[in-house]
Design a protein around this motif. Structure first.
Motif, PDB file in Angstrom:
ATOM      1  N   SER A 147      13.667  54.738 -54.007  1.00  0.00           N
ATOM      2  CA  SER A 147      12.781  55.190 -52.941  1.00  0.00           C
ATOM      3  C   SER A 147      12.046  56.460 -53.350  1.00  0.00           C
ATOM      4  N   CYS A 148      10.830  56.578 -52.894  1.00  0.00           N
ATOM      5  CA  CYS A 148      10.065  57.804 -53.130  1.00  0.00           C
ATOM      6  C   CYS A 148       9.604  58.397 -51.798  1.00  0.00           C
ATOM      7  N   ALA A 149      10.321  58.064 -50.730  1.00  0.00           N
ATOM      8  CA  ALA A 149       9.915  58.468 -49.381  1.00  0.00           C
ATOM      9  C   ALA A 149      10.187  59.941 -49.098  1.00  0.00           C
ATOM     10  N   GLY A 150      11.220  60.513 -49.663  1.00  0.00           N
ATOM     11  CA  GLY A 150      11.604  61.875 -49.316  1.00  0.00           C
ATOM     12  C   GLY A 150      12.509  61.867 -48.090  1.00  0.00           C
ATOM     13  N   GLN A 151      13.186  62.970 -47.839  1.00  0.00           N
ATOM     14  CA  GLN A 151      14.210  63.012 -46.789  1.00  0.00           C
ATOM     15  C   GLN A 151      13.761  62.583 -45.402  1.00  0.00           C
ATOM     16  N   PRO A 152      12.606  63.039 -44.900  1.00  0.00           N
ATOM     17  CA  PRO A 152      12.253  62.596 -43.549  1.00  0.00           C
ATOM     18  C   PRO A 152      11.715  61.168 -43.500  1.00  0.00           C
ATOM     19  N   GLY A 153      11.396  60.598 -44.669  1.00  0.00           N
ATOM     20  CA  GLY A 153      10.816  59.259 -44.711  1.00  0.00           C
ATOM     21  C   GLY A 153      11.846  58.173 -44.430  1.00  0.00           C
ATOM     22  N   LEU A 154      11.359  56.986 -44.127  1.00  0.00           N
ATOM     23  CA  LEU A 154      12.238  55.857 -43.822  1.00  0.00           C
ATOM     24  C   LEU A 154      12.623  55.109 -45.090  1.00  0.00           C
ATOM     25  N   ILE A 155      13.838  54.602 -45.087  1.00  0.00           N
ATOM     26  CA  ILE A 155      14.350  53.778 -46.166  1.00  0.00           C
ATOM     27  C   ILE A 155      15.011  52.568 -45.523  1.00  0.00           C
ATOM     28  N   ILE A 206      17.910  49.888 -45.594  1.00  0.00           N
ATOM     29  CA  ILE A 206      19.240  49.559 -46.102  1.00  0.00           C
ATOM     30  C   ILE A 206      19.660  48.279 -45.392  1.00  0.00           C
ATOM     31  N   GLY A 207      19.735  47.191 -46.140  1.00  0.00           N
ATOM     32  CA  GLY A 207      20.030  45.906 -45.511  1.00  0.00           C
ATOM     33  C   GLY A 207      18.896  45.541 -44.575  1.00  0.00           C
ATOM     34  N   ASP A 208      19.215  45.282 -43.327  1.00  0.00           N
ATOM     35  CA  ASP A 208      18.204  44.944 -42.320  1.00  0.00           C
ATOM     36  C   ASP A 208      17.834  46.143 -41.455  1.00  0.00           C
ATOM     37  N   THR A 209      18.318  47.316 -41.814  1.00  0.00           N
ATOM     38  CA  THR A 209      18.151  48.497 -40.973  1.00  0.00           C
ATOM     39  C   THR A 209      17.285  49.540 -41.654  1.00  0.00           C
ATOM     40  N   SER A 210      16.335  50.081 -40.920  1.00  0.00           N
ATOM     41  CA  SER A 210      15.536  51.204 -41.413  1.00  0.00           C
ATOM     42  C   SER A 210      16.131  52.491 -40.863  1.00  0.00           C
ATOM     43  N   MET A 211      16.217  53.488 -41.729  1.00  0.00           N
ATOM     44  CA  MET A 211      16.781  54.787 -41.330  1.00  0.00           C
ATOM     45  C   MET A 211      16.108  55.863 -42.159  1.00  0.00           C
ATOM     46  N   THR A 212      16.330  57.117 -41.784  1.00  0.00           N
ATOM     47  CA  THR A 212      15.762  58.203 -42.574  1.00  0.00           C
ATOM     48  C   THR A 212      16.528  58.318 -43.883  1.00  0.00           C
ATOM     49  N   GLN A 213      15.801  58.646 -44.921  1.00  0.00           N
ATOM     50  CA  GLN A 213      16.418  58.787 -46.233  1.00  0.00           C
ATOM     51  C   GLN A 213      17.416  59.938 -46.234  1.00  0.00           C
ATOM     52  N   GLY A 214      17.126  60.996 -45.489  1.00  0.00           N
ATOM     53  CA  GLY A 214      18.027  62.145 -45.425  1.00  0.00           C
ATOM     54  C   GLY A 214      19.393  61.777 -44.870  1.00  0.00           C
ATOM     55  N   PHE A 215      19.432  60.918 -43.863  1.00  0.00           N
ATOM     56  CA  PHE A 215      20.707  60.494 -43.297  1.00  0.00           C
ATOM     57  C   PHE A 215      21.502  59.706 -44.336  1.00  0.00           C
ATOM     58  N   ALA A 216      20.821  58.813 -45.050  1.00  0.00           N
ATOM     59  CA  ALA A 216      21.490  58.026 -46.093  1.00  0.00           C
ATOM     60  C   ALA A 216      22.012  58.938 -47.206  1.00  0.00           C
ATOM     61  N   GLU A 217      21.248  59.965 -47.565  1.00  0.00           N
ATOM     62  CA  GLU A 217      21.692  60.911 -48.587  1.00  0.00           C
ATOM     63  C   GLU A 217      22.917  61.685 -48.130  1.00  0.00           C
ATOM     64  N   GLN A 218      22.944  62.107 -46.859  1.00  0.00           N
ATOM     65  CA  GLN A 218      24.107  62.825 -46.346  1.00  0.00           C
ATOM     66  C   GLN A 218      25.331  61.926 -46.313  1.00  0.00           C
ATOM     67  N   TRP A 219      25.150  60.661 -45.956  1.00  0.00           N
ATOM     68  CA  TRP A 219      26.265  59.709 -45.960  1.00  0.00           C
ATOM     69  C   TRP A 219      26.805  59.553 -47.380  1.00  0.00           C
ATOM     70  N   LEU A 220      25.916  59.443 -48.356  1.00  0.00           N
ATOM     71  CA  LEU A 220      26.328  59.286 -49.745  1.00  0.00           C
ATOM     72  C   LEU A 220      27.025  60.547 -50.253  1.00  0.00           C
TER      73      LEU A 220
END
Length: 108
Positions: A50-58, A60-74
């Protein structure tokens, strides 16, 4: 004493603490379930691509979420990995203590 409230000891990502990405607990719960369903390696690959950046959407599976949330989970998931070097030092220390006590007591 072990602090059981510490996120390191929790089995599930403490999404309720991360309010920066969404104010809705239901949305964050849904995002967390999607991340857990995909798995760590799939999320890591999706973030690298992804090249969206933290506030951008990513997606994951069938769900769109902010990239920042996914990074914090990781990051949370990676922080829960055991630190083998720290455990190795502790084990060596315990063996040294047992050896010293054995030497004092004259064990052979």
């Amino acid at each position: 004493m072990i602090d059981w409230l510490n996120p390191r000891w929790r089995r599930q990502f403490p999404y309720e603490r991360y309010n920066r990405w969404s104010q809705s607990p239901d949305e964050k719960r849904r995002w967390t379930k999607a991340l857990e369903a995909e798995g760590v390696e799939a999320v890591r690959r999706a973030l690298q691509q992804s090249c969206a950046g933290q506030p951008g959407l990513i997606r994951i599976g069938d769900t769109s979420m902010t990239q920042g949330f996914a990074e914090q989970w990781l990051d949370w998931h990676d922080a829960r990995k055991p630190n083998w070097s720290q455990r190795g030092v502790l084990l060596a220390f315990l063996i040294a203590i047992v050896g010293f006590v054995g030497w004092l007591l004259g064990w052979r």
